[in-house]
Scaffold this active site. Structure first.
Site, PDB file in Angstrom:
ATOM      1  N   LYS A  52       0.831  -1.183  -0.069  1.00  0.00           N
ATOM      2  CA  LYS A  52       0.216   0.212   0.189  1.00  0.00           C
ATOM      3  C   LYS A  52       0.674   1.210   0.042  1.00  0.00           C
ATOM      4  CE  LYS A  52      -3.854  -2.571   1.920  1.00  0.00           C
ATOM      5  NZ  LYS A  52      -4.505  -3.027   2.975  1.00  0.00           N
ATOM      6  N   GLN A  96      -5.432  -2.157   9.053  1.00  0.00           N
ATOM      7  CA  GLN A  96      -5.059  -3.248   8.635  1.00  0.00           C
ATOM      8  C   GLN A  96      -5.773  -4.619   9.010  1.00  0.00           C
ATOM      9  OE1 GLN A  96      -3.544  -3.909   5.439  1.00  0.00           O
ATOM     10  NE2 GLN A  96      -4.429  -5.865   5.520  1.00  0.00           N
ATOM     11  N   ASP A 119     -11.683   1.910   2.824  1.00  0.00           N
ATOM     12  CA  ASP A 119     -12.100   0.550   2.920  1.00  0.00           C
ATOM     13  C   ASP A 119     -13.520   0.277   2.538  1.00  0.00           C
ATOM     14  OD1 ASP A 119      -9.917  -1.350   2.701  1.00  0.00           O
ATOM     15  OD2 ASP A 119      -9.725  -1.348   4.763  1.00  0.00           O
TER      16      ASP A 119
END
Ligand code: NAP
Length: 282
Positions: A52, A96, A119
């Protein structure tokens, strides 16, 4: 032999578009920032976070990394998220997953401001996807739609079968296919006669997480196979699909690696740009 759906190439084209958008904002004095939080030492998570960061560098997005100790408490994590929610230079926040077992994942997801939830896991964004009025789409399912669009594969009227019903892949995938007028069947571990269902799929999406799960006898000639799985077999990264034998029957297929994985990260960059635009009234 089928055509390979090259997720790496599609992801590069998405990231190029994002870089152009980030540059446009820069010209107007607006920088784009993504905060990535990692709690603990999960080796796979470390790789995802590193990838990322690389994608941020490639698109001109500033990445803010927070690597926290395994023993970080839920309160400490939520307190960091609250700080980032208020920080103007941070447009997107990603925590995460998975988190260590003493932390309630849903509580952490709900702590992220929906405007910075790149997300698209926050319950309000999930609800907006359900009714078809959204700013962000969850990265993996949106990346899959992007691959299908890139290769001009029509969804409307097709029998779409999704194996897996997780909140991050299977359920939103089914929703997006339905928004595109696919006829969708969702299968899971309690589904009976799975192969009878998958054999009817024009588009088969496997998000199970088991190597060699989808075999040639489960697919019909000329179908499209999207392999979301990320598994290890004999030390090598592989998907859910027995690639060689299924590729011999399918018209299109995604490889692992180089299929869905790179798209997930590219869409994350796209969502971060969308968040920055929205937060700056553009
Ligand atoms: P998950 O939460 O473990 O969900 C797996 C799903 O598979 C569940 O719905 C489960 O059914 C179903 N399943 C398990 N065994 C089955 C069986 N024998 N028959 C039919 N269905 C079965 O996993 P996930 O988070 O969705 O991820 C799935 C895979 O995709 C993993 O390999 C993950 O690493 C990978 N992934 C890849 C990306 C990417 O960017 N490429 C992104 C996210 C995830 P139940 O609901 O009944 O338990």
């Amino acid at each position: 032999m089928s055509k390979i759906l090259d997720g790496k190439a599609v992801s590069e084209s998405v990231k190029e578009q994002v870089a152009l958008g980030v540059n446009e904002l820069k010209k107007a004095g607006i920088s784009v920032g993504l905060a990535v939080i990692l709690v603990g030492n999960n080796p796979a998570s470390k790789i995802y976070v590193a990838n990322k960061k690389k994608a941020c560098e490639a698109t001109g997005i500033k990445s803010f990394e927070y690597i926290l100790d395994e023993n970080t408490t839920q309160d400490e994590l939520i307190s960091l998220i609250n700080t980032l929610n208020a920080e103007k230079s941070v447009n997107g926040i990603l925590c995460q997953l998975p988190l260590p077992p003493h932390i309630n994942e849903q509580a952490v997801i709900e702590a992220i401001s929906p405007d910075k939830d790149v997300d698209a896991f926050h319950i309000s964004n999930v609800g907006r996807i359900m009714v078809g009025n959204f700013d962000f789409l969850p990265c993996t399912p949106a990346g899959i739609i992007e691959i299908l669009d890139y290769y001009n594969i029509k969804i409307e009227g097709k029998n779409c079968v999704v194996i897996g019903r997780s909140n991050i892949v299977g359920k939103p995938m089914a929703m997006l296919l339905m928004h595109r007028n696919g006829t969708v069947t969702v299968c899971h571990s309690k589904t009976k006669n799975l192969a009878d269902i998958t054999k009817n799929a024009d588009i088969l999406i496997s998000s199970v997480g088991k190597a060699n799960f989808v075999t040639a006898d489960m697919v019909k000639e000329g179908c499209v196979v999207i392999d979301v799985g990320m598994n290890r077999s004999e030390g090598k990264l592989c998907g859910d699909v027995c690639f060689e034998e299924v590729a011999a029957k399918a018209e299109y297929i995604t490889p692992v690696p180089g299929g869905v994985g790179p798209m997930t990260i590219a869409i994350l960059m796209k969502n971060t740009l969308t968040a920055a635009k929205k937060q700056n009234g553009r």
